[in-house]
Design a protein around this motif. Sequence first.
Motif, PDB file in Angstrom:
ATOM      1  N   GLN A  59      59.380  53.518  33.643  1.00  0.00           N
ATOM      2  CA  GLN A  59      59.132  53.596  32.197  1.00  0.00           C
ATOM      3  C   GLN A  59      57.647  53.752  31.913  1.00  0.00           C
ATOM      4  O   GLN A  59      57.250  54.568  31.073  1.00  0.00           O
ATOM      5  CB  GLN A  59      59.641  52.335  31.494  1.00  0.00           C
ATOM      6  N   PHE A  62      56.595  57.327  32.826  1.00  0.00           N
ATOM      7  CA  PHE A  62      57.060  58.288  31.828  1.00  0.00           C
ATOM      8  C   PHE A  62      56.291  58.154  30.523  1.00  0.00           C
ATOM      9  O   PHE A  62      55.966  59.153  29.883  1.00  0.00           O
ATOM     10  CB  PHE A  62      58.559  58.140  31.562  1.00  0.00           C
ATOM     11  N   ARG A  63      55.989  56.927  30.132  1.00  0.00           N
ATOM     12  CA  ARG A  63      55.221  56.699  28.898  1.00  0.00           C
ATOM     13  C   ARG A  63      53.833  57.332  29.009  1.00  0.00           C
ATOM     14  O   ARG A  63      53.377  58.036  28.110  1.00  0.00           O
ATOM     15  CB  ARG A  63      55.126  55.197  28.609  1.00  0.00           C
ATOM     16  N   ASP A  64      53.164  57.124  30.145  1.00  0.00           N
ATOM     17  CA  ASP A  64      51.837  57.704  30.362  1.00  0.00           C
ATOM     18  C   ASP A  64      51.904  59.233  30.366  1.00  0.00           C
ATOM     19  O   ASP A  64      51.065  59.898  29.746  1.00  0.00           O
ATOM     20  CB  ASP A  64      51.235  57.224  31.685  1.00  0.00           C
ATOM     21  N   LYS A  65      52.893  59.794  31.051  1.00  0.00           N
ATOM     22  CA  LYS A  65      53.027  61.251  31.114  1.00  0.00           C
ATOM     23  C   LYS A  65      53.351  61.814  29.735  1.00  0.00           C
ATOM     24  O   LYS A  65      52.848  62.869  29.354  1.00  0.00           O
ATOM     25  CB  LYS A  65      54.099  61.666  32.125  1.00  0.00           C
ATOM     26  N   TRP A  66      54.193  61.113  28.975  1.00  0.00           N
ATOM     27  CA  TRP A  66      54.541  61.575  27.632  1.00  0.00           C
ATOM     28  C   TRP A  66      53.307  61.580  26.728  1.00  0.00           C
ATOM     29  O   TRP A  66      53.104  62.518  25.955  1.00  0.00           O
ATOM     30  CB  TRP A  66      55.641  60.721  27.025  1.00  0.00           C
ATOM     31  N   GLU A  67      52.476  60.571  26.839  1.00  0.00           N
ATOM     32  CA  GLU A  67      51.238  60.531  26.044  1.00  0.00           C
ATOM     33  C   GLU A  67      50.339  61.714  26.402  1.00  0.00           C
ATOM     34  O   GLU A  67      49.698  62.294  25.520  1.00  0.00           O
ATOM     35  CB  GLU A  67      50.508  59.206  26.259  1.00  0.00           C
ATOM     36  N   GLN A  68      50.309  62.087  27.667  1.00  0.00           N
ATOM     37  CA  GLN A  68      49.520  63.243  28.083  1.00  0.00           C
ATOM     38  C   GLN A  68      50.072  64.532  27.462  1.00  0.00           C
ATOM     39  O   GLN A  68      49.309  65.409  27.045  1.00  0.00           O
ATOM     40  CB  GLN A  68      49.491  63.361  29.604  1.00  0.00           C
ATOM     41  N   VAL A  69      51.386  64.636  27.389  1.00  0.00           N
ATOM     42  CA  VAL A  69      52.013  65.806  26.771  1.00  0.00           C
ATOM     43  C   VAL A  69      51.668  65.861  25.286  1.00  0.00           C
ATOM     44  O   VAL A  69      51.296  66.919  24.756  1.00  0.00           O
ATOM     45  CB  VAL A  69      53.547  65.795  26.980  1.00  0.00           C
ATOM     46  N   VAL A  70      51.772  64.737  24.599  1.00  0.00           N
ATOM     47  CA  VAL A  70      51.456  64.685  23.169  1.00  0.00           C
ATOM     48  C   VAL A  70      50.003  65.094  22.936  1.00  0.00           C
ATOM     49  O   VAL A  70      49.703  65.888  22.041  1.00  0.00           O
ATOM     50  CB  VAL A  70      51.747  63.277  22.594  1.00  0.00           C
ATOM     51  N   GLU A  71      49.092  64.578  23.738  1.00  0.00           N
ATOM     52  CA  GLU A  71      47.678  64.940  23.615  1.00  0.00           C
ATOM     53  C   GLU A  71      47.468  66.431  23.865  1.00  0.00           C
ATOM     54  O   GLU A  71      46.693  67.083  23.155  1.00  0.00           O
ATOM     55  CB  GLU A  71      46.829  64.118  24.585  1.00  0.00           C
TER      56      GLU A  71
END
Length: 83
Positions: A59, A62-71
């Motif tokens: 989790q 995935f949270r860290d990777k998702w934040e990178q995608v949003v940025e």
Amino acid sequence: MSRIEFDPAQRALLTRKLSAYLARELDVEVGGLAAGLMLDFLAEELGPHFYNQGLHDAQALFRDKWEQVVEAVYEIEKPVKDR
């Protein structure tokens, strides 16, 4: 969570590793049956803790990777002119 099951080859390998560890580290000779019973105990009693920690680690990843995608999406955003 369902019971942790190992296929026969995995079970044999883990049982051998457990027997070897006990002999090496604790100077305790444990046969295949006793090591198998100990493996069952470890899987049933400790396995869920390791499983849950793995889920928490996943989790966080995935949270860290998702934040990178949003940025990355914000970085390609086009400016809007106000009229």
